[in-house]
Design an enzyme around this catalytic site. Structure first.
Site, PDB file in Angstrom:
ATOM      1  N   SER A 133     -18.184  80.357  -5.788  1.00 33.62           N
ATOM      2  CA  SER A 133     -19.280  79.890  -4.937  1.00 33.62           C
ATOM      3  C   SER A 133     -18.776  79.501  -3.560  1.00 33.62           C
ATOM      4  O   SER A 133     -17.643  79.072  -3.407  1.00 33.62           O
ATOM      5  CB  SER A 133     -19.972  78.696  -5.575  1.00 33.62           C
ATOM      6  OG  SER A 133     -20.963  78.230  -4.690  1.00 33.62           O
ATOM      7  N   LYS A 205     -21.790  78.915 -13.227  1.00 31.20           N
ATOM      8  CA  LYS A 205     -22.051  79.399 -11.855  1.00 31.20           C
ATOM      9  C   LYS A 205     -23.545  79.711 -11.679  1.00 31.20           C
ATOM     10  O   LYS A 205     -24.138  79.422 -10.634  1.00 31.20           O
ATOM     11  CB  LYS A 205     -21.200  80.645 -11.578  1.00 31.20           C
ATOM     12  CG  LYS A 205     -21.561  81.414 -10.294  1.00 31.20           C
ATOM     13  CD  LYS A 205     -21.360  80.560  -9.052  1.00 31.20           C
ATOM     14  CE  LYS A 205     -21.415  81.263  -7.713  1.00 31.20           C
ATOM     15  NZ  LYS A 205     -22.461  82.137  -7.394  1.00 31.20           N
ATOM     16  N   HIS A 208     -25.350  76.526 -11.294  1.00 27.74           N
ATOM     17  CA  HIS A 208     -25.049  76.058  -9.932  1.00 27.74           C
ATOM     18  C   HIS A 208     -26.014  76.710  -8.937  1.00 27.74           C
ATOM     19  O   HIS A 208     -26.617  76.046  -8.086  1.00 27.74           O
ATOM     20  CB  HIS A 208     -23.594  76.387  -9.575  1.00 27.74           C
ATOM     21  CG  HIS A 208     -23.317  76.388  -8.094  1.00 27.74           C
ATOM     22  ND1 HIS A 208     -23.701  77.431  -7.269  1.00 27.74           N
ATOM     23  CD2 HIS A 208     -22.738  75.476  -7.300  1.00 27.74           C
ATOM     24  CE1 HIS A 208     -23.362  77.141  -6.024  1.00 27.74           C
ATOM     25  NE2 HIS A 208     -22.768  75.962  -6.015  1.00 27.74           N
ATOM     26  N   ASN A 209     -26.175  78.013  -9.038  1.00 27.15           N
ATOM     27  CA  ASN A 209     -27.058  78.722  -8.111  1.00 27.15           C
ATOM     28  C   ASN A 209     -28.508  78.265  -8.263  1.00 27.15           C
ATOM     29  O   ASN A 209     -29.240  78.153  -7.283  1.00 27.15           O
ATOM     30  CB  ASN A 209     -26.993  80.237  -8.359  1.00 27.15           C
ATOM     31  CG  ASN A 209     -25.753  80.852  -7.739  1.00 27.15           C
ATOM     32  OD1 ASN A 209     -24.754  80.174  -7.536  1.00 27.15           O
ATOM     33  ND2 ASN A 209     -25.793  82.136  -7.448  1.00 27.15           N
ATOM     34  N   GLU A 212     -28.952  75.136  -6.612  1.00 23.47           N
ATOM     35  CA  GLU A 212     -28.967  75.459  -5.166  1.00 23.47           C
ATOM     36  C   GLU A 212     -30.387  75.884  -4.725  1.00 23.47           C
ATOM     37  O   GLU A 212     -30.861  75.481  -3.670  1.00 23.47           O
ATOM     38  CB  GLU A 212     -27.949  76.568  -4.936  1.00 23.47           C
ATOM     39  CG  GLU A 212     -27.812  77.082  -3.526  1.00 23.47           C
ATOM     40  CD  GLU A 212     -26.849  78.285  -3.497  1.00 23.47           C
ATOM     41  OE1 GLU A 212     -25.730  78.179  -4.034  1.00 23.47           O
ATOM     42  OE2 GLU A 212     -27.239  79.335  -2.942  1.00 23.47           O
TER      43      GLU A 212
HETATM   44  P1  NBP Z   1     -21.667  93.720  -3.010  1.00 20.79           P
HETATM   45  O1  NBP Z   1     -22.315  92.997  -4.131  1.00 20.79           O
HETATM   46  O2  NBP Z   1     -22.519  94.170  -1.891  1.00 20.79           O
HETATM   47  O3  NBP Z   1     -20.858  94.991  -3.614  1.00 20.79           O
HETATM   48  C1  NBP Z   1     -20.207  95.874  -2.744  1.00 20.79           C
HETATM   49  C2  NBP Z   1     -18.861  96.277  -3.303  1.00 20.79           C
HETATM   50  O4  NBP Z   1     -19.001  96.857  -4.596  1.00 20.79           O
HETATM   51  C3  NBP Z   1     -18.196  97.342  -2.431  1.00 20.79           C
HETATM   52  O5  NBP Z   1     -16.826  97.099  -2.373  1.00 20.79           O
HETATM   53  C4  NBP Z   1     -18.528  98.619  -3.182  1.00 20.79           C
HETATM   54  O6  NBP Z   1     -17.655  99.677  -2.893  1.00 20.79           O
HETATM   55  C5  NBP Z   1     -18.348  98.144  -4.581  1.00 20.79           C
HETATM   56  N1  NBP Z   1     -18.910  99.028  -5.601  1.00 20.79           N
HETATM   57  C6  NBP Z   1     -20.181  99.322  -5.909  1.00 20.79           C
HETATM   58 BR1  NBP Z   1     -21.655  98.708  -5.010  1.00 20.79          BR
HETATM   59  N2  NBP Z   1     -20.308 100.166  -6.926  1.00 20.79           N
HETATM   60  C7  NBP Z   1     -19.052 100.446  -7.292  1.00 20.79           C
HETATM   61  C8  NBP Z   1     -18.520 101.279  -8.301  1.00 20.79           C
HETATM   62  N3  NBP Z   1     -19.307 101.933  -9.143  1.00 20.79           N
HETATM   63  N4  NBP Z   1     -17.184 101.367  -8.395  1.00 20.79           N
HETATM   64  C9  NBP Z   1     -16.394 100.684  -7.547  1.00 20.79           C
HETATM   65  N5  NBP Z   1     -16.854  99.865  -6.574  1.00 20.79           N
HETATM   66  C10 NBP Z   1     -18.163  99.750  -6.456  1.00 20.79           C
HETATM   67  O7  NBP Z   1     -20.445  92.853  -2.395  1.00 20.79           O
HETATM   68  P2  NBP Z   1     -20.358  91.296  -2.091  1.00 20.79           P
HETATM   69  O8  NBP Z   1     -21.562  90.776  -1.377  1.00 20.79           O
HETATM   70  O9  NBP Z   1     -19.018  91.099  -1.482  1.00 20.79           O
HETATM   71  O10 NBP Z   1     -20.376  90.606  -3.535  1.00 20.79           O
HETATM   72  C11 NBP Z   1     -19.420  90.922  -4.525  1.00 20.79           C
HETATM   73  C12 NBP Z   1     -19.760  90.131  -5.769  1.00 20.79           C
HETATM   74  O11 NBP Z   1     -19.695  88.728  -5.461  1.00 20.79           O
HETATM   75  C13 NBP Z   1     -21.178  90.358  -6.287  1.00 20.79           C
HETATM   76  O12 NBP Z   1     -21.199  90.272  -7.674  1.00 20.79           O
HETATM   77  C14 NBP Z   1     -21.968  89.219  -5.685  1.00 20.79           C
HETATM   78  O13 NBP Z   1     -23.122  88.922  -6.420  1.00 20.79           O
HETATM   79  C15 NBP Z   1     -20.932  88.109  -5.762  1.00 20.79           C
HETATM   80  N6  NBP Z   1     -21.130  87.024  -4.818  1.00 20.79           N
HETATM   81  C16 NBP Z   1     -21.541  87.284  -3.553  1.00 20.79           C
HETATM   82  C17 NBP Z   1     -21.692  86.222  -2.666  1.00 20.79           C
HETATM   83  C18 NBP Z   1     -22.118  86.483  -1.245  1.00 20.79           C
HETATM   84  O14 NBP Z   1     -22.331  85.488  -0.519  1.00 20.79           O
HETATM   85  N7  NBP Z   1     -22.204  87.738  -0.798  1.00 20.79           N
HETATM   86  C19 NBP Z   1     -21.418  84.916  -3.080  1.00 20.79           C
HETATM   87  C20 NBP Z   1     -20.956  84.704  -4.369  1.00 20.79           C
HETATM   88  C21 NBP Z   1     -20.816  85.767  -5.236  1.00 20.79           C
HETATM   89  P3  NBP Z   1     -17.993 100.729  -1.728  1.00 20.79           P
HETATM   90  O15 NBP Z   1     -17.465 100.135  -0.460  1.00 20.79           O
HETATM   91  O16 NBP Z   1     -17.280 101.934  -2.136  1.00 20.79           O
HETATM   92  O17 NBP Z   1     -19.486 100.901  -1.710  1.00 20.79           O
END
Ligand code: NBP
Length: 505
Positions: A133, A205, A208-209, A212
């Site tokens: 988080s 987690k 937590h959300n 939030e």
């Molecule tokens: P995203 O949730 O937007 O996912 C994008 C990533 O997943 C890219 O690296 C993409 O690769 C990869 N990907 C996908 Br889509 N399909 C794939 C596959 N079949 N094989 C391999 N790679 C694949 O990214 P994020 O916002 O950084 O979040 C990542 C995780 O963290 C999620 O579960 C999210 O819920 C969680 N999270 C996010 C936040 C936030 O604030 N954003 C906070 C806390 C937790 P590519 O570049 O090749 O498309």
């Protein structure tokens, strides 16, 4: 091509979260092998980040990635939650990952998926699910980390988790927030702890959300009530929130609210940005998952569910615009003292917030029974004190409450929180009455009060409800003068109306 297995940890998925977490890990002196499905994303990441303290190793494919890791290999997955996580795990297993290696899913995975994955991949690797988080900035400079899964696997990643997690001051419990790229915070208490087996980390987690969601909704309701009732400008509201941030409500969310409200609109510098933002909110699912789970377990998380519904209602913008032309509200407008209402709304916010957290912890209490986890609620409150979006002075008080009584049934029963509600409840009721009389929707405030009043009531009208269910459906009822578990049915349709005891055996 890197042929030396000298990376301490690997990370797959270089979107917002992965990129920042990889840099955080490298800043702490760990060598990180990285891989992203789209190669140019990985290459750009490596090119933009030369000379990190631990070092980054860009890998062109998963075989190269796995070969770059020290044993037992530790692989963090930060890809989109859902099927992509399984795809990546399958590909890793085909690329040289072995039984003793550890795969850690750090995305927002549904906890039941984590439970399923731990079973499914058992014997092929050791699988952990860790909530992360704090968003982008948390990942970069210190998130709150909620790991769950096999305890011995956790011990292997614990040094990394302790290093990269947010830190709070040992004495005050306040977050230490002066990390810079290449110069991370190393002193203080890390905001991470082992949560429990299989899906416990992702479950916590998720809750937590959900908390939030309520926290944000309550702040929005406070803002809207003050804005509408007192006709305040955004900058005045910003000052009020800034003032609140010095007291019991001191939190990251109040702080950013004050900042957002003070922001002028880049398109119209004479105006405030917030006044030109569309009043239609989206959501990604963790609040809904929590609500569905609470309904499944029969737990009253009124405010959490209301916070999710409030987003759904907000998204019906076109319908609301049309309805506003036809549905009449009251003509009442608040004529009382400005400062009194500001004070009362602060109290209402504080009391409602206590209820929201009480619901979240009550839900986790029930979940641990269902899933045979042993959750340490004081420790959970401790790791939410820094790094995460709900970080707040308030969390220190929750931690103290569960330290006083680890088996505390409901947070509202703790002497500190009980006293706070006692002090604030008259104002809380006034605020809700102002909202109702003015026709201002305040679902989180109102549902929190309903939860409080319902929870503290020895008697609720469910006696009549039992009668109704028995009348139309012969669903039986229990009586106050007979032992629990003894069921009766009234023969409502007959003239004699005889009551019979039902034996379910
Ligand atoms: P995203 O949730 O937007 O996912 C994008 C990533 O997943 C890219 O690296 C993409 O690769 C990869 N990907 C996908 Br889509 N399909 C794939 C596959 N079949 N094989 C391999 N790679 C694949 O990214 P994020 O916002 O950084 O979040 C990542 C995780 O963290 C999620 O579960 C999210 O819920 C969680 N999270 C996010 C936040 C936030 O604030 N954003 C906070 C806390 C937790 P590519 O570049 O090749 O498309």
């Amino acid at each position: 091509m890197n042929s030396v297995a000298n990376a301490d940890v690997g990370l797959i998925g270089l979107a917002v979260m992965g990129e920042n977490l990889a840099l955080n890990i490298a800043d702490h002196g760990f060598k990180v092998a990285v891989f992203n499905r789209t190669q140019k994303v990985m290459q750009s990441f490596i090119d933009r980040n030369p000379g990190t303290p631990g070092g980054l190793v860009g890998c062109a494919n998963l075989h190269e990635f796995v070969s770059a890791l020290k044993r037992p290999r530790k692989v963090i997955i930060l890809v989109k939650a859902g099927p992509a996580v399984d795809t990546v795990i399958q590909e890793l297993l085909q690329s040289g990952i072995e039984t003793e290696d550890i795969i850690i899913d750090c995305g927002n995975s549904l906890w039941t998926d984590t439970i399923r994955r731990e079973k499914e991949y058992s014997g092929q690797c050791r699988f952990l699910g860790s909530g992360v988080s704090g968003g982008e900035l948390g990942a970069r400079f210190g998130p709150s980390l909620m790991p769950g899964g096999e305890f011995h696997a956790w011990k292997q990643i614990e040094p990394i988790w302790n290093s990269i997690a947010a830190k709070v001051d040992v004495k005050s419990g306040k977050p230490i927030e002066n990390a810079q790229p290449g110069n991370p915070v190393n002193e203080g208490v890390p905001c991470t702890t082992y949560i429990g087996e299989n899906g416990a980390g992702h479950y916590v987690k998720m809750v937590h959300n959900a908390i939030e969601y309520v926290d944000m909704q309550l702040i929005c309701e406070a803002y809207f009530l003050l804005k509408q009732s007192l006709n305040l400008k955004s900058i005045e509201l910003s000052e009020i929130f800034s003032e609140w941030n010095k007291g019991d409500l001191d939190s990251y969310l109040i702080q950013i609210t004050s900042d957002i409200l003070a922001q002028s609109d880049p398109f119209n510098p004479e105006e405030f940005l917030v006044d030109n933002l569309l009043d239609s909110a989206q959501q990604k699912g963790t609040g809904k998952w929590t609500s569905v789970n609470a309904l499944d377990m029969g737990m009253p998380v009124n405010s959490i569910v209301e916070a999710v519904f409030a987003r759904y209602l907000s998204s019906l913008k076109n319908e609301r615009v049309e309805a506003s032309k036809h549905l009449q509200g009251p003509t009442y407008s608040y004529q009382g003292n400005r400062n009194e209402l500001v004070r009362a709304v602060r109290e209402a916010l504080h009391c409602s917030k206590i209820c929201a957290y009480a619901q979240g912890f009550q839900l986790m209490r029930q979940a641990q029974v269902e899933h045979h986890w042993q959750l340490d609620f004081a420790a959970i409150a401790n790791i939410w004190r820094g790094g995460c979006i709900i970080r707040a002075r308030f969390l220190q008080k929750i931690s103290e409450a569960f330290t006083r009584d680890a088996k505390l049934v409901n947070l509202m029963l703790d002497p500190y929180f009980n006293e706070k509600i006692k002090q604030g409840q008259a104002s809380w009721r006034t605020v809700i009455s102002v909202a109702a009389q003015s026709g201002i929707a305040a679902p989180a405030f109102m549902s929190a009060l309903a939860y409080y009043d319902g929870y503290r009531s020895e008697f609720l009208p469910a006696n009549l409800l039992q009668g109704q269910r028995d009348y139309f459906g012969a669903h039986t009822y229990e009586r106050i003068d007979k032992p629990r578990g003894t069921f009766f049915h009234m023969d409502w349709s007959s003239a004699s109306r005889e009551q019979i005891t039902i034996d379910f055996d």
